[in-house]
Design an enzyme around this catalytic site. Sequence first.
Site, mmCIF file in Angstrom:
data_model
loop_
_atom_site.group_PDB
_atom_site.id
_atom_site.type_symbol
_atom_site.label_atom_id
_atom_site.label_comp_id
_atom_site.label_asym_id
_atom_site.label_seq_id
_atom_site.Cartn_x
_atom_site.Cartn_y
_atom_site.Cartn_z
ATOM 1 N N GLY A 70 -48.492 27.013 -23.756
ATOM 2 C CA GLY A 70 -48.302 27.558 -22.424
ATOM 3 C C GLY A 70 -46.851 27.637 -22.013
ATOM 4 O O GLY A 70 -45.944 27.286 -22.774
ATOM 5 N N VAL A 91 -43.696 26.753 -19.121
ATOM 6 C CA VAL A 91 -43.283 25.651 -18.254
ATOM 7 C C VAL A 91 -42.327 26.197 -17.202
ATOM 8 O O VAL A 91 -41.390 26.947 -17.522
ATOM 9 C CB VAL A 91 -42.609 24.524 -19.061
ATOM 10 C CG1 VAL A 91 -42.192 23.389 -18.130
ATOM 11 C CG2 VAL A 91 -43.531 24.005 -20.146
ATOM 12 N N ILE A 112 -38.652 27.960 -17.408
ATOM 13 C CA ILE A 112 -37.612 27.218 -18.154
ATOM 14 C C ILE A 112 -37.991 26.977 -19.605
ATOM 15 O O ILE A 112 -37.195 26.436 -20.372
ATOM 16 C CB ILE A 112 -37.300 25.865 -17.477
ATOM 17 C CG1 ILE A 112 -38.552 24.984 -17.415
ATOM 18 C CG2 ILE A 112 -36.672 26.071 -16.124
ATOM 19 C CD1 ILE A 112 -38.281 23.588 -16.911
ATOM 20 N N GLY A 113 -39.210 27.344 -20.008
ATOM 21 C CA GLY A 113 -39.578 27.127 -21.406
ATOM 22 C C GLY A 113 -40.975 27.624 -21.687
ATOM 23 O O GLY A 113 -41.778 27.856 -20.770
ATOM 24 N N ASP A 145 -47.663 14.518 -32.135
ATOM 25 C CA ASP A 145 -46.598 15.526 -32.145
ATOM 26 C C ASP A 145 -45.306 14.929 -31.609
ATOM 27 O O ASP A 145 -44.628 15.511 -30.766
ATOM 28 C CB ASP A 145 -47.018 16.742 -31.327
ATOM 29 C CG ASP A 145 -46.166 17.978 -31.660
ATOM 30 O OD1 ASP A 145 -45.541 17.986 -32.736
ATOM 31 O OD2 ASP A 145 -46.124 18.909 -30.845
#
Length: 1010
Positions: A696, A698, A690-691, A820
């Site tokens: 890394g 996901v 999904i991402g 972040d």
Amino acid sequence: MAPPPYILSFFVFISLTSVISSQQFFTSDQTTLLNLKQWWENPPSLANWNSTSSPCSWPEVQCRNGSVTVLQLDNMELTGTIPPFICDLRNLENMILHDNYITGEFPRVFFNCSKLIELDISQNLFVGRLPEDIDRLSQLQSVEFGGNNFTGDIPPAIGNISALTSLQLYQNLFNGTIPPEIGNLSNLETLGLAYNEFADPVLPPEFGKLSSLQILWMAATNLVGNIPESLSNLASLRSLDLSLNYLEGEIPPGLFLLTNLDVMFLYLNKLSGSLPSLIQSQNLTQIDISMNKLNGSIPDDFGKLQMLEVLNLYSNRFSGQIPTSISQLPTLRIFRVFRNNVTGEIPPEFGLHSKLESFEVSENNLTGKLPENLCAGGTLTGVIVFSNNLNGEIPRSYESCNRVTSIQLYNNKFTGEIPPGVWTLSNLSTLRLTGNSFSGELPNKVAWNLSLLEINNNKFSGQIPSAISSWVKLNVFKASNNLFSGVIPPELTTLSELSVLYLDGNSLSGELPSQIKSWNSLTILNLARNKLSGQIPPSLSSLPNLNELDLSENQFSGQIPTQLSNLRFTRLNLSSNKLTGKIPSGLDNGAYENSFFNNPNLCSTSHISNLHNCYSKNSRKKFSPKIIATIIILSSFLLLLAILFTLFMFRDHLKKKPKRNRTTWKLISFHNLDFTEANILSCMTETNLIGSGGSGKVYRIGVGPPRGFVAVKRISNKKVDRDLENDFSSEVQILGSIRHSNIVKLLCCLSNPNSKLLVYEYMEHQSLDKWLHGKKRKAEPGLDPHFVLEWRRRLQIAIGAAQGLCYMHHDCSPPIVHRDVKSSNILLDSEFKATIADFGLAQILEKQKPGQDNMASIVGSLGYFAPEYAYTTRINERIDVYSFGVVLLELVTGKEPNGKDGELNLAEWAWKHHGESDTMVGAIDPEMKDSDIYMEEMSTVFKLGLICTSTLPSSRPSMKDVLEILRRCNPMDELPEELKEGRDEFDVAPLLKRERSRPDENDDELVAQV
């Protein structure tokens, strides 16, 4: 008689020795100063320092007897640290380095400057603790350490520097106790400890021994308990500021007997009880006891303060009447008693005896008429009396209020016509009259700068004048529920700055102007409940910013212009008209299902409820048997292909099914798990991706009930990629040890020599940025491209994210900096509750060993960088505050954080907009349909975003302050129970205005704005 030769020789020797000594001092000091210049990398501001001129001629240097005594290097943009040789200036007495970018811990080299009497290093970037032996600087008379990042305790030894007359430690990160030893400084005249978060301190009674103290500034220092009676001994005190604390009890009566007290600030404490009547200081010029829980009557003794200029009593629980004696004060400029329970009539003498500048009595239970003489002094800037029970007419004398910029009379019982001269007051920009019984017609001419006119729910009548074209600055015009009649003049469409127009609930008739000339800024057009007829003009589609259109309950006929499909409406209502034909395809969907009720001759092709289908009952006969047969054959063929493909893929999967993975996985669990290691590993396929990002990929993994899904971040091990290894360790270390409902929950982690997996709770609504920015919403599968986050939901998201960051900064030991913070790292669950995620870049702030590097590589995301982080890479909580400020600006404006193709980034754009415009027009996300309802809340959050993105770190509020402001914006019905009790409206101005010097009455203007 001539002196003996040996006497003359002696004097010559002494003179030569003095000259030589002076020359040596000159040469030595010049060398030291030139070395200083080189140490600080030759800043342009010191270009005139050279080896051919005397240091005593340099503007930044003062000398005595050929030796440097004063070094004044403020605002020189100096960076780096303090050099170890600075005290080679042996006779240096005054070192002034404020407003630079100097870093490092407190320089112990200062102890070698034995003659220092003034040390000013305020408004820099110093960190760490002050040395316990600070009293080695025994000659100091003035200490200015404010506006830095010093932490821990204030050393008790500071009370041994007996010569001190000024001690300024404001706006740091001190979180220990306030040393009572400060009370030993008998010569101290100024004490500034404001804006530090001391650990639950009380105000030391020993401060009552400061017999020379003139200024005590301790705003926002977490003070609790009572104000000590001993402060009544401060006979020299002129200014006392204990605002923004948690003090309780009554004000000691002796404070009002201080003969020299000029200014008193006690606002936003938790003071309770009534106000003492012993207010006798004849020198008091300002009293600010606003934003407390004070009750009882307003003391009549205020009227005895013949020098009083400012009286702020707002946001308390005062009752009874306003004493007449206050209206008779000869010097009164500012009177604010809004948001109390005051009753009775306003004393008629207000403005008659003094030059009033500000008069605010709104949100009370006042009755009677407006004072005739409010503007008699010619200096009044605002008449703010809304939400009372006032009646009668606006006095004709108000036609002379030429300095008034805002008149707010809404929600009262006023009657009669508006005096003609009030409409045209030369500086008037805001006129709010909603919710009264005013009558009469609109004038042909209004004030040149009138930008906001609200006259809803009155009895205004007649036609809208064609001369309205001269109202060129009008931005918001709300005239709902009046008695206006006639046609809408074409001249109304020439107002280029108009953004909001409400004319609903009147008796307007005729057709809309066919040509819309200059409404390029219009976002809301509401003409509902009138008698308008004719066709809807296609020219409405040319309005680029129109997102709300309500033409319901009129007599419009004909077809809906197909061009309206080009607009992105957040609210559309064409109900109860005489429209016919097909709904345009771009509007014929579920998003506008409630937009077309009671139009019998309209039809829909998408089965919108309450509308008949555009196709007739015999429509299916238009397909010939040949076409139908072709469709059946093609469908059968496609079905057969799908079955064969499925069988092939299943067989291939069985062939390629790997043997049981013998790699050993190490599982570390942080919660009770309702799934197994096998549930995770068997589903790590690209179909569940999904991402992906820099650290890394996901995956969304189904683990069955009751949890349903988890999110898994996979980090591959590469020997050369140590940064990712550090990211993994950091995230596990942080998330595994903290528990908070607004921080994403790390369920477990799995690792082997090749991969590392982090398993989180799954957030159904993914990240905030996908809901704020339209392009991402359209591109993301599963997100409704027409769904828009409305303001209340955005505010709740801001509060949730702030709660998570506040926990990290203030409740974790040591504190945690995320590094972040951005909208893509704020995740939303099924109820849009916000959680902070992605701690791969976070770092725990541990105490550094001497000489240990406290820097880190620059990480984060463009558009969210704090300015100082880019050039110092120094990590503290203020960089998160800056980034969160950008998120707040995103929530209000809907804009993306990065400027593209050379444009300003969002923070720069917002500051530019704020500097150029007094309104929020152009700053509010045009997709929000409820923006006009919550404009004040949005304005507050916008200003909060601005101050969070201040260039100077010390000017930014803490996350605790940010959270408090956001909570006070929260609608009452959504506040936590513990915050509902005794809730007062919160004034953000004291927290937003963190200047480098002490706040004064200039804050009043910002208070009024908010």
